[in-house]
Design an enzyme around this catalytic site. Structure first.
Site, PDB file in Angstrom:
ATOM      1  N   GLY A 111     -54.130  52.582 -37.747  1.00  0.00           N
ATOM      2  CA  GLY A 111     -55.194  52.925 -38.496  1.00  0.00           C
ATOM      3  C   GLY A 111     -54.837  53.599 -39.551  1.00  0.00           C
ATOM      4  O   GLY A 111     -55.764  53.960 -40.320  1.00  0.00           O
ATOM      5  N   ASP A 133     -53.641  48.921 -37.046  1.00  0.00           N
ATOM      6  CA  ASP A 133     -52.485  49.101 -35.693  1.00  0.00           C
ATOM      7  C   ASP A 133     -53.069  50.536 -35.246  1.00  0.00           C
ATOM      8  O   ASP A 133     -54.018  50.874 -34.717  1.00  0.00           O
ATOM      9  CB  ASP A 133     -51.268  48.956 -36.201  1.00  0.00           C
ATOM     10  CG  ASP A 133     -50.308  48.987 -35.030  1.00  0.00           C
ATOM     11  OD1 ASP A 133     -50.416  49.023 -33.865  1.00  0.00           O
ATOM     12  OD2 ASP A 133     -49.090  49.457 -35.448  1.00  0.00           O
ATOM     13  N   ASP A 146     -45.066  40.074 -41.172  1.00  0.00           N
ATOM     14  CA  ASP A 146     -43.654  39.875 -41.333  1.00  0.00           C
ATOM     15  C   ASP A 146     -42.953  40.933 -40.150  1.00  0.00           C
ATOM     16  O   ASP A 146     -43.535  41.705 -39.633  1.00  0.00           O
ATOM     17  CB  ASP A 146     -43.367  40.393 -42.767  1.00  0.00           C
ATOM     18  CG  ASP A 146     -43.433  41.890 -42.748  1.00  0.00           C
ATOM     19  OD1 ASP A 146     -44.501  42.572 -42.453  1.00  0.00           O
ATOM     20  OD2 ASP A 146     -42.214  42.743 -42.929  1.00  0.00           O
ATOM     21  N   GLU A 168     -57.561  43.159 -44.951  1.00  0.00           N
ATOM     22  CA  GLU A 168     -56.353  43.714 -44.370  1.00  0.00           C
ATOM     23  C   GLU A 168     -55.896  42.665 -43.456  1.00  0.00           C
ATOM     24  O   GLU A 168     -56.608  42.096 -42.648  1.00  0.00           O
ATOM     25  CB  GLU A 168     -56.542  45.122 -43.873  1.00  0.00           C
ATOM     26  CG  GLU A 168     -55.148  45.681 -43.152  1.00  0.00           C
ATOM     27  CD  GLU A 168     -54.083  46.155 -44.086  1.00  0.00           C
ATOM     28  OE1 GLU A 168     -53.673  45.283 -44.504  1.00  0.00           O
ATOM     29  OE2 GLU A 168     -53.699  47.225 -44.106  1.00  0.00           O
ATOM     30  N   ASP A 169     -54.485  42.477 -43.123  1.00  0.00           N
ATOM     31  CA  ASP A 169     -54.082  41.596 -42.193  1.00  0.00           C
ATOM     32  C   ASP A 169     -54.246  42.134 -40.655  1.00  0.00           C
ATOM     33  O   ASP A 169     -54.831  41.531 -39.988  1.00  0.00           O
ATOM     34  CB  ASP A 169     -52.640  41.316 -42.502  1.00  0.00           C
ATOM     35  CG  ASP A 169     -51.846  42.434 -42.365  1.00  0.00           C
ATOM     36  OD1 ASP A 169     -52.245  43.649 -42.567  1.00  0.00           O
ATOM     37  OD2 ASP A 169     -50.529  42.472 -42.561  1.00  0.00           O
ATOM     38  N   ARG A 191     -43.609  35.554 -43.000  1.00  0.00           N
ATOM     39  CA  ARG A 191     -45.018  35.628 -43.474  1.00  0.00           C
ATOM     40  C   ARG A 191     -45.687  34.427 -43.651  1.00  0.00           C
ATOM     41  O   ARG A 191     -46.841  33.894 -43.888  1.00  0.00           O
ATOM     42  CB  ARG A 191     -44.899  36.304 -44.842  1.00  0.00           C
ATOM     43  CG  ARG A 191     -44.843  37.708 -44.645  1.00  0.00           C
ATOM     44  CD  ARG A 191     -44.923  38.445 -46.051  1.00  0.00           C
ATOM     45  NE  ARG A 191     -44.392  39.848 -46.188  1.00  0.00           N
ATOM     46  CZ  ARG A 191     -44.904  40.844 -45.872  1.00  0.00           C
ATOM     47  NH1 ARG A 191     -46.004  40.932 -45.109  1.00  0.00           N
ATOM     48  NH2 ARG A 191     -44.311  42.169 -45.946  1.00  0.00           N
ATOM     49  N   THR A 246     -52.837  53.535 -42.055  1.00  0.00           N
ATOM     50  CA  THR A 246     -52.666  52.822 -43.561  1.00  0.00           C
ATOM     51  C   THR A 246     -54.230  52.759 -44.069  1.00  0.00           C
ATOM     52  O   THR A 246     -54.612  53.186 -45.090  1.00  0.00           O
ATOM     53  CB  THR A 246     -52.227  51.621 -43.332  1.00  0.00           C
ATOM     54  OG1 THR A 246     -50.939  51.648 -42.778  1.00  0.00           O
ATOM     55  CG2 THR A 246     -51.908  51.010 -44.782  1.00  0.00           C
ATOM     56  N   LEU A 247     -55.166  52.146 -43.347  1.00  0.00           N
ATOM     57  CA  LEU A 247     -56.528  51.767 -43.458  1.00  0.00           C
ATOM     58  C   LEU A 247     -57.126  53.377 -43.865  1.00  0.00           C
ATOM     59  O   LEU A 247     -57.962  53.268 -44.830  1.00  0.00           O
ATOM     60  CB  LEU A 247     -57.250  51.065 -42.647  1.00  0.00           C
ATOM     61  CG  LEU A 247     -57.340  49.390 -42.952  1.00  0.00           C
ATOM     62  CD1 LEU A 247     -58.206  48.990 -42.184  1.00  0.00           C
ATOM     63  CD2 LEU A 247     -57.581  49.486 -44.303  1.00  0.00           C
ATOM     64  N   LYS A 268     -55.402  45.696 -33.296  1.00  0.00           N
ATOM     65  CA  LYS A 268     -54.808  46.188 -32.186  1.00  0.00           C
ATOM     66  C   LYS A 268     -55.222  47.504 -31.956  1.00  0.00           C
ATOM     67  O   LYS A 268     -54.769  48.452 -32.000  1.00  0.00           O
ATOM     68  CB  LYS A 268     -53.313  46.389 -32.667  1.00  0.00           C
ATOM     69  CG  LYS A 268     -52.321  45.394 -32.110  1.00  0.00           C
ATOM     70  CD  LYS A 268     -50.801  45.850 -32.331  1.00  0.00           C
ATOM     71  CE  LYS A 268     -49.967  44.876 -32.925  1.00  0.00           C
ATOM     72  NZ  LYS A 268     -48.554  45.409 -33.249  1.00  0.00           N
TER      73      LYS A 268
HETATM   74  P1  IMP Z   1     -51.092  50.961 -39.461  1.00  0.00           P
HETATM   75  O1  IMP Z   1     -51.294  52.059 -40.389  1.00  0.00           O
HETATM   76  O2  IMP Z   1     -50.538  51.443 -37.949  1.00  0.00           O
HETATM   77  O3  IMP Z   1     -52.488  50.650 -38.780  1.00  0.00           O
HETATM   78  O4  IMP Z   1     -50.388  49.707 -39.652  1.00  0.00           O
HETATM   79  C1  IMP Z   1     -51.027  48.895 -40.482  1.00  0.00           C
HETATM   80  C2  IMP Z   1     -49.964  47.930 -41.093  1.00  0.00           C
HETATM   81  O5  IMP Z   1     -48.651  47.632 -40.285  1.00  0.00           O
HETATM   82  C3  IMP Z   1     -50.342  46.585 -41.145  1.00  0.00           C
HETATM   83  O6  IMP Z   1     -50.937  46.456 -42.643  1.00  0.00           O
HETATM   84  C4  IMP Z   1     -49.126  45.758 -41.171  1.00  0.00           C
HETATM   85  O7  IMP Z   1     -48.578  45.502 -42.587  1.00  0.00           O
HETATM   86  C5  IMP Z   1     -48.027  46.769 -40.131  1.00  0.00           C
HETATM   87  N1  IMP Z   1     -48.423  46.043 -38.873  1.00  0.00           N
HETATM   88  C6  IMP Z   1     -48.909  46.634 -37.784  1.00  0.00           C
HETATM   89  N2  IMP Z   1     -48.704  46.033 -36.604  1.00  0.00           N
HETATM   90  C7  IMP Z   1     -48.028  44.871 -37.217  1.00  0.00           C
HETATM   91  C8  IMP Z   1     -47.468  43.711 -36.283  1.00  0.00           C
HETATM   92  O8  IMP Z   1     -47.525  43.356 -35.224  1.00  0.00           O
HETATM   93  N3  IMP Z   1     -46.655  42.905 -37.086  1.00  0.00           N
HETATM   94  C9  IMP Z   1     -46.576  43.132 -38.413  1.00  0.00           C
HETATM   95  N4  IMP Z   1     -47.094  44.050 -39.140  1.00  0.00           N
HETATM   96  C10 IMP Z   1     -47.674  44.882 -38.379  1.00  0.00           C
HETATM   97 MG    MG Z   2     -50.234  45.362 -44.244  1.00  0.00          MG
END
Ligand code: IMP
Ligand code: MG
Length: 175
Positions: free
Chosen positions: A99, A97, A153, A93-94, A159, A101-102, A125
């Site tokens: 968490g 944030d 992005d 994963e990139d 990207r 999504t994961l 993060k």
């Molecule tokens: P989460 O579900 O909040 O952990 O978000 C994860 C997804 O949000 C990542 O896979 C990114 O695609 C996107 N994302 C979260 N933070 C950033 C950021 O600072 N810049 C760009 N994409 C982000």
């Molecule tokens: Mg992503």
């Protein structure tokens, strides 16, 4: 826009992570699951440095809908092409944030009974975490700022940058 991680810093860390993964999976062929689209540069640089022979597959989920904030809604857009039961799987994963999504992806893949499942993320993060999720391989822990580049992005742009940069609030369009 301000550069947070230079191309050299990223490449050095990716080599270290590849060495660690190669050691941990010595003699095995894990399936690396790249989460589209953000992980595409990280995954491609990482696999070139591995000394094991992994398989590579992709998944795509939506969680951001072109905004800089998580909607909390995760939708599966593209599933894996192969069965992972009894296989070693590493999610690539990139950035982690909230968490959300994961943890969604992890739950879905665990239900398919892989032999093992680990998570590798370039950026963490940590401050923003809303659900508890263990990241096995972390590239860099970063502060709570919106970042772009090296796969990440803003509304599908940036990207392609070889480095990671922060955007301030006006640039990121956060109200
Ligand atoms: P989460 O579900 O909040 O952990 O978000 C994860 C997804 O949000 C990542 O896979 C990114 O695609 C996107 N994302 C979260 N933070 C950033 C950021 O600072 N810049 C760009 N994409 C982000
Ligand atoms: Mg992503």
């Amino acid at each position: 826009m301000e550069v947070l991680l230079t191309e050299e810093e990223i490449q050095k860390r990716v080599r270290e992570m590849a060495a660690e993964i190669s050691r941990d999976y010595q003699g095995r062929s894990p399936i690396l699951v790249g989460i589209l689209r953000g992980s595409f540069l990280f995954l491609s640089d990482l696999v070139k440095q591995l000394t094991i022979n992994p398989e590579i597959d992709f998944m795509s989920v939506s969680s951001y809908n072109n905004l800089t904030r998580s909607s909390g809604v995760v939708r599966l857009l593209k599933d894996l092409e192969r069965d992972i039961s009894n296989e070693d799987v590493v999610i690539i994963e990139d950035i982690v944030d909230s968490g959300l999504t994961l943890s969604y992806i992890k739950r879905m893949l665990m239900a398919r009974l892989p032999r093992s499942l680990r998570i590798c993320a370039l950026l963490d993060k940590r401050e923003r975490r809303e659900v508890d999720i263990a990241i096995d391989y972390v590239g860099f822990v970063i502060s709570n700022k919106f970042v772009i580049g090296y796969g990440l992005d803003l509304a599908q742009k940036y990207r392609n940058l070889p480095y990671v940069a922060t955007l301030d609030e006006s640039e990121a369009g956060v109200p």
